[in-house]
Write a protein that holds these residues in place. Structure first.
Motif, PDB file in Angstrom:
ATOM      1  N   ASN A 149      -3.039   8.125   2.408  1.00  0.00           N
ATOM      2  CA  ASN A 149      -4.679   8.871   2.376  1.00  0.00           C
ATOM      3  C   ASN A 149      -3.333  10.296   1.605  1.00  0.00           C
ATOM      4  O   ASN A 149      -4.518  11.026   0.301  1.00  0.00           O
ATOM      5  CB  ASN A 149      -4.522   9.206   3.655  1.00  0.00           C
ATOM      6  CG  ASN A 149      -6.256   9.873   3.110  1.00  0.00           C
ATOM      7  OD1 ASN A 149      -6.582  10.163   2.380  1.00  0.00           O
ATOM      8  ND2 ASN A 149      -6.290  10.454   3.860  1.00  0.00           N
TER       9      ASN A 149
ATOM     10  N   ARG B 132      -4.057  -2.768  11.108  1.00  0.00           N
ATOM     11  CA  ARG B 132      -3.090  -2.865  12.119  1.00  0.00           C
ATOM     12  C   ARG B 132      -1.923  -3.637  12.540  1.00  0.00           C
ATOM     13  O   ARG B 132      -2.791  -4.708  13.209  1.00  0.00           O
ATOM     14  CB  ARG B 132      -3.943  -1.806  13.770  1.00  0.00           C
ATOM     15  CG  ARG B 132      -3.755  -1.724  14.555  1.00  0.00           C
ATOM     16  CD  ARG B 132      -4.947  -1.366  15.306  1.00  0.00           C
ATOM     17  NE  ARG B 132      -5.594   0.107  15.241  1.00  0.00           N
ATOM     18  CZ  ARG B 132      -5.830   1.033  14.728  1.00  0.00           C
ATOM     19  NH1 ARG B 132      -4.270   1.726  15.134  1.00  0.00           N
ATOM     20  NH2 ARG B 132      -6.130   1.986  14.110  1.00  0.00           N
TER      21      ARG B 132
ATOM     22  N   CYS C 106      -1.121   4.258   6.324  1.00  0.00           N
ATOM     23  CA  CYS C 106      -2.294   5.019   6.428  1.00  0.00           C
ATOM     24  C   CYS C 106      -2.090   6.181   5.613  1.00  0.00           C
ATOM     25  O   CYS C 106      -2.984   6.490   5.147  1.00  0.00           O
ATOM     26  CB  CYS C 106      -2.840   5.077   7.386  1.00  0.00           C
ATOM     27  SG  CYS C 106      -3.653   2.920   7.806  1.00  0.00           S
TER      28      CYS C 106
ATOM     29  N   SER D 241       0.800  -1.129   0.008  1.00  0.00           N
ATOM     30  CA  SER D 241       0.209   0.028   0.543  1.00  0.00           C
ATOM     31  C   SER D 241       1.117   1.363  -0.309  1.00  0.00           C
ATOM     32  O   SER D 241       0.482   1.968  -0.589  1.00  0.00           O
ATOM     33  CB  SER D 241      -0.770  -0.117   1.043  1.00  0.00           C
ATOM     34  OG  SER D 241      -1.843  -0.620   1.207  1.00  0.00           O
TER      35      SER D 241
ATOM     36  N   VAL E 219      -4.066  -2.172   4.101  1.00  0.00           N
ATOM     37  CA  VAL E 219      -3.505  -2.077   5.690  1.00  0.00           C
ATOM     38  C   VAL E 219      -4.087  -2.606   6.723  1.00  0.00           C
ATOM     39  O   VAL E 219      -5.136  -1.808   7.725  1.00  0.00           O
ATOM     40  CB  VAL E 219      -2.327  -0.600   5.718  1.00  0.00           C
ATOM     41  CG1 VAL E 219      -1.870  -0.164   7.099  1.00  0.00           C
ATOM     42  CG2 VAL E 219      -2.355   0.121   4.334  1.00  0.00           C
TER      43      VAL E 219
ATOM     44  N   THR F  37      -7.797   0.213   5.708  1.00  0.00           N
ATOM     45  CA  THR F  37      -7.230   0.383   7.192  1.00  0.00           C
ATOM     46  C   THR F  37      -8.642  -0.294   7.672  1.00  0.00           C
ATOM     47  O   THR F  37      -9.662   0.196   8.539  1.00  0.00           O
ATOM     48  CB  THR F  37      -6.873   1.452   6.747  1.00  0.00           C
ATOM     49  OG1 THR F  37      -8.212   3.111   7.650  1.00  0.00           O
ATOM     50  CG2 THR F  37      -6.305   2.682   6.070  1.00  0.00           C
ATOM     51  N   THR F  38      -7.955  -1.409   8.243  1.00  0.00           N
ATOM     52  CA  THR F  38      -8.706  -2.245   9.517  1.00  0.00           C
ATOM     53  C   THR F  38      -8.112  -2.438  10.437  1.00  0.00           C
ATOM     54  O   THR F  38      -6.255  -2.751  10.802  1.00  0.00           O
ATOM     55  CB  THR F  38      -9.664  -3.508   8.589  1.00  0.00           C
ATOM     56  OG1 THR F  38      -8.161  -4.738   7.924  1.00  0.00           O
ATOM     57  CG2 THR F  38      -9.817  -2.788   7.517  1.00  0.00           C
ATOM     58  N   ASP F  39      -8.514  -3.112  11.172  1.00  0.00           N
ATOM     59  CA  ASP F  39      -7.995  -3.284  13.053  1.00  0.00           C
ATOM     60  C   ASP F  39      -6.901  -5.188  12.369  1.00  0.00           C
ATOM     61  O   ASP F  39      -6.958  -5.220  13.344  1.00  0.00           O
ATOM     62  CB  ASP F  39      -8.658  -3.259  13.875  1.00  0.00           C
ATOM     63  CG  ASP F  39      -9.175  -2.852  14.296  1.00  0.00           C
ATOM     64  OD1 ASP F  39      -7.964  -1.184  14.412  1.00  0.00           O
ATOM     65  OD2 ASP F  39      -9.888  -1.881  14.880  1.00  0.00           O
TER      66      ASP F  39
ATOM     67  N   PHE G  90       1.413   1.011  11.464  1.00  0.00           N
ATOM     68  CA  PHE G  90      -0.390   1.359  10.831  1.00  0.00           C
ATOM     69  C   PHE G  90      -0.257   2.701  10.213  1.00  0.00           C
ATOM     70  O   PHE G  90      -0.952   3.561   8.750  1.00  0.00           O
ATOM     71  CB  PHE G  90      -0.936   0.385  11.674  1.00  0.00           C
ATOM     72  CG  PHE G  90      -2.470   0.191  11.298  1.00  0.00           C
ATOM     73  CD1 PHE G  90      -2.788  -0.138  10.068  1.00  0.00           C
ATOM     74  CD2 PHE G  90      -2.693   1.653  11.508  1.00  0.00           C
ATOM     75  CE1 PHE G  90      -4.293  -0.213   9.749  1.00  0.00           C
ATOM     76  CE2 PHE G  90      -4.330   1.719  11.518  1.00  0.00           C
ATOM     77  CZ  PHE G  90      -5.196   0.970  10.679  1.00  0.00           C
ATOM     78  N   GLU G  91       0.128   3.920  11.369  1.00  0.00           N
ATOM     79  CA  GLU G  91      -0.789   5.201  10.876  1.00  0.00           C
ATOM     80  C   GLU G  91       0.324   5.630  10.184  1.00  0.00           C
ATOM     81  O   GLU G  91       0.058   6.847   9.067  1.00  0.00           O
ATOM     82  CB  GLU G  91      -0.670   5.772  12.448  1.00  0.00           C
ATOM     83  CG  GLU G  91      -1.413   5.565  13.491  1.00  0.00           C
ATOM     84  CD  GLU G  91      -1.500   4.027  14.513  1.00  0.00           C
ATOM     85  OE1 GLU G  91      -0.204   3.380  14.303  1.00  0.00           O
ATOM     86  OE2 GLU G  91      -2.848   3.409  14.955  1.00  0.00           O
TER      87      GLU G  91
END
Length: 159
Positions: A99, A85, A95, A58, A83, A119-121, A91-92
């Motif tokens: 974006n 978590r 993302c 990504s 992506v 963008t998932t857990d 992750f942050e």
């Protein structure tokens, strides 16, 4: 005086579509790609008017989208990635970079780019969004077709 209403549609016309899809988490992104292709073909976009480009992950999507916008005659691009978590801030960072990169490209190239980056857990959430509870790749494809239509109507002066 009446309100002017301009809305997009998903009518195919002669639209040329690019799809950038991440290989990372391919068990999910492949399903999303299938959903996008099904939505495009279901709305009359011919295979000859679709270019699919794979990139590693990504994080690499914005550069790959930029290269597609610069090297191919496309009306818009669908960005597909996932992506998930983890236990670190990675992750942050990813993302945010994806974006921001896609947003910048939309404004720089003045062409729509549909954000089909999940963008998932966890993996379960990603799989649900790739088919079990709707396909975000297909939804991104429909959003792109509508945005191409809106852009074309605004450029040509109306509905």
């Amino acid at each position: 005086m009446s309100i002017e209403l301009i809305e997009g549609d998903t009518q195919p016309g002669d639209r040329k579509i690019g799809i950038v899809v991440s290989r990372w988490n391919s068990m999910i992104t492949d399903k999303m790609l299938d959903g996008a292709l099904k939505a495009l073909k279901g709305n009359g976009i011919s295979e000859e008017n679709i270019t699919v480009v794979r990139c590693p992950g990504s994080y690499e999507i914005p550069l790959t989208v930029q290269k597609v916008l610069e090297s191919r005659d496309v009306d818009g691009v669908i960005a597909i990635g996932v992506v998930i978590r983890g236990g670190t801030p990675h992750f942050e960072y990813v993302c945010d970079a994806v974006n921001r990169g896609i947003t910048d490209l939309i404004l720089k190239h003045n062409k729509p780019v549909a954000f089909g980056v999940l963008t998932t857990d966890d993996v379960k959430q990603a799989l649900e969004r790739a088919g079990e509870k709707g396909n975000k790749g297909g939804e991104a494809a429909l959003a792109l077709l509508e945005m191409i239509s809106v852009e074309q109507k605004l450029t040509s002066g109306g509905a």
